[in-house]
Design a protein around this motif. Sequence first.
Motif, PDB file in Angstrom:
ATOM      1  N   PHE A  30      49.800 -29.336   0.186  1.00 51.34           N
ATOM      2  CA  PHE A  30      48.709 -30.226  -0.327  1.00 51.34           C
ATOM      3  C   PHE A  30      49.744 -30.888  -1.668  1.00 51.34           C
ATOM      4  O   PHE A  30      50.286 -30.284  -2.281  1.00 51.34           O
ATOM      5  N   GLY A  31      49.448 -32.441  -1.438  1.00 49.27           N
ATOM      6  CA  GLY A  31      50.144 -32.974  -2.776  1.00 49.27           C
ATOM      7  C   GLY A  31      48.921 -32.821  -3.908  1.00 49.27           C
ATOM      8  O   GLY A  31      47.969 -33.555  -3.999  1.00 49.27           O
ATOM      9  N   LEU A  32      49.698 -32.383  -5.090  1.00 45.01           N
ATOM     10  CA  LEU A  32      48.909 -32.048  -6.270  1.00 45.01           C
ATOM     11  C   LEU A  32      49.068 -33.066  -7.187  1.00 45.01           C
ATOM     12  O   LEU A  32      48.595 -32.858  -8.188  1.00 45.01           O
ATOM     13  N   GLY A  33      49.887 -34.081  -7.050  1.00 40.94           N
ATOM     14  CA  GLY A  33      49.922 -35.171  -7.992  1.00 40.94           C
ATOM     15  C   GLY A  33      50.661 -34.783  -9.417  1.00 40.94           C
ATOM     16  O   GLY A  33      50.279 -35.245 -10.234  1.00 40.94           O
ATOM     17  N   GLY A  34      51.585 -33.645  -9.257  1.00 37.41           N
ATOM     18  CA  GLY A  34      52.081 -33.035 -10.576  1.00 37.41           C
ATOM     19  C   GLY A  34      51.305 -32.191 -11.242  1.00 37.41           C
ATOM     20  O   GLY A  34      51.812 -31.987 -12.335  1.00 37.41           O
ATOM     21  N   ARG A  35      50.173 -31.906 -10.900  1.00 35.91           N
ATOM     22  CA  ARG A  35      49.526 -31.025 -11.616  1.00 35.91           C
ATOM     23  C   ARG A  35      50.044 -29.671 -11.854  1.00 35.91           C
ATOM     24  O   ARG A  35      50.494 -29.107 -10.737  1.00 35.91           O
ATOM     25  N   THR A  36      49.732 -28.812 -12.971  1.00 32.07           N
ATOM     26  CA  THR A  36      50.279 -27.540 -13.183  1.00 32.07           C
ATOM     27  C   THR A  36      49.020 -26.546 -13.570  1.00 32.07           C
ATOM     28  O   THR A  36      49.283 -25.341 -13.752  1.00 32.07           O
ATOM     29  N   ALA A  37      47.890 -27.078 -13.402  1.00 28.59           N
ATOM     30  CA  ALA A  37      46.521 -26.323 -13.517  1.00 28.59           C
ATOM     31  C   ALA A  37      45.633 -27.047 -12.659  1.00 28.59           C
ATOM     32  O   ALA A  37      45.388 -28.226 -12.577  1.00 28.59           O
ATOM     33  N   LEU A  38      44.666 -26.140 -11.923  1.00 26.80           N
ATOM     34  CA  LEU A  38      43.605 -26.768 -11.328  1.00 26.80           C
ATOM     35  C   LEU A  38      42.699 -25.767 -10.824  1.00 26.80           C
ATOM     36  O   LEU A  38      42.731 -24.776 -11.037  1.00 26.80           O
ATOM     37  N   GLY A  39      41.350 -26.180 -10.556  1.00 29.23           N
ATOM     38  CA  GLY A  39      40.371 -25.172  -9.910  1.00 29.23           C
ATOM     39  C   GLY A  39      40.292 -25.140  -8.393  1.00 29.23           C
ATOM     40  O   GLY A  39      40.209 -26.284  -7.982  1.00 29.23           O
ATOM     41  N   LEU A  40      40.396 -24.023  -7.864  1.00 28.03           N
ATOM     42  CA  LEU A  40      39.912 -23.578  -6.516  1.00 28.03           C
ATOM     43  C   LEU A  40      38.392 -23.161  -6.557  1.00 28.03           C
ATOM     44  O   LEU A  40      37.975 -22.507  -7.264  1.00 28.03           O
ATOM     45  N   CYS A  41      37.781 -23.761  -5.141  1.00 28.79           N
ATOM     46  CA  CYS A  41      36.374 -23.555  -5.067  1.00 28.79           C
ATOM     47  C   CYS A  41      36.121 -22.108  -4.828  1.00 28.79           C
ATOM     48  O   CYS A  41      36.941 -21.430  -3.799  1.00 28.79           O
ATOM     49  N   ARG A  42      35.272 -21.633  -5.234  1.00 24.34           N
ATOM     50  CA  ARG A  42      34.774 -20.158  -4.999  1.00 24.34           C
ATOM     51  C   ARG A  42      33.274 -20.014  -4.453  1.00 24.34           C
ATOM     52  O   ARG A  42      33.111 -19.027  -3.972  1.00 24.34           O
ATOM     53  N   CYS A  43      32.686 -21.270  -4.278  1.00 21.49           N
ATOM     54  CA  CYS A  43      31.244 -21.049  -4.067  1.00 21.49           C
ATOM     55  C   CYS A  43      30.952 -21.569  -2.800  1.00 21.49           C
ATOM     56  O   CYS A  43      30.122 -21.414  -2.046  1.00 21.49           O
ATOM     57  N   GLY A  44      32.030 -22.440  -2.083  1.00 24.61           N
ATOM     58  CA  GLY A  44      31.800 -22.964  -0.824  1.00 24.61           C
ATOM     59  C   GLY A  44      30.994 -24.196  -0.942  1.00 24.61           C
ATOM     60  O   GLY A  44      30.926 -24.741   0.351  1.00 24.61           O
ATOM     61  N   GLU A  45      30.744 -24.721  -2.058  1.00 21.99           N
ATOM     62  CA  GLU A  45      29.849 -25.818  -2.073  1.00 21.99           C
ATOM     63  C   GLU A  45      30.434 -27.242  -2.225  1.00 21.99           C
ATOM     64  O   GLU A  45      30.013 -28.244  -2.154  1.00 21.99           O
ATOM     65  N   SER A  46      31.853 -27.130  -2.578  1.00 19.24           N
ATOM     66  CA  SER A  46      32.637 -28.585  -3.013  1.00 19.24           C
ATOM     67  C   SER A  46      32.873 -29.297  -1.757  1.00 19.24           C
ATOM     68  O   SER A  46      33.004 -28.858  -0.667  1.00 19.24           O
ATOM     69  N   LYS A  47      32.769 -30.329  -1.817  1.00 25.27           N
ATOM     70  CA  LYS A  47      32.924 -31.624  -0.880  1.00 25.27           C
ATOM     71  C   LYS A  47      34.455 -31.865  -1.055  1.00 25.27           C
ATOM     72  O   LYS A  47      35.019 -32.635  -0.036  1.00 25.27           O
ATOM     73  N   ASN A  48      35.252 -31.056  -1.764  1.00 23.14           N
ATOM     74  CA  ASN A  48      36.739 -31.292  -2.053  1.00 23.14           C
ATOM     75  C   ASN A  48      37.764 -29.956  -1.693  1.00 23.14           C
ATOM     76  O   ASN A  48      38.505 -29.886  -2.326  1.00 23.14           O
TER      77      ASN A  48
END
Length: 75
Positions: A30-48
């Motif tokens: 995945f291209g993360l655009g230089g991010r060094t922190a982000l959130g991963l979905c745990r609920c299954g509802e994310s559209k992303n």
Amino acid sequence: MSKTKLTINRNGSIKIEGDFEITDSQGNVFGLGGRTALGLCRCGESKNKPFCDGSHRNNFEHECEAFDLPPMKTN
């Protein structure tokens, strides 16, 4: 290289920080655009998915507390 840290947020995402890459099941990065922190979905509802978009708000409750796993089995 910095240590990677995962934080299981209360009623929310898994926050990942540090030096990491994320791949799909085929090994594509995945291209993360230089991010060094982000959130991963745990609920299954994310559209992303696999990334958190905040869809869990008011729909997901889980408070995780740390515990020790049993020793790994050795055969």
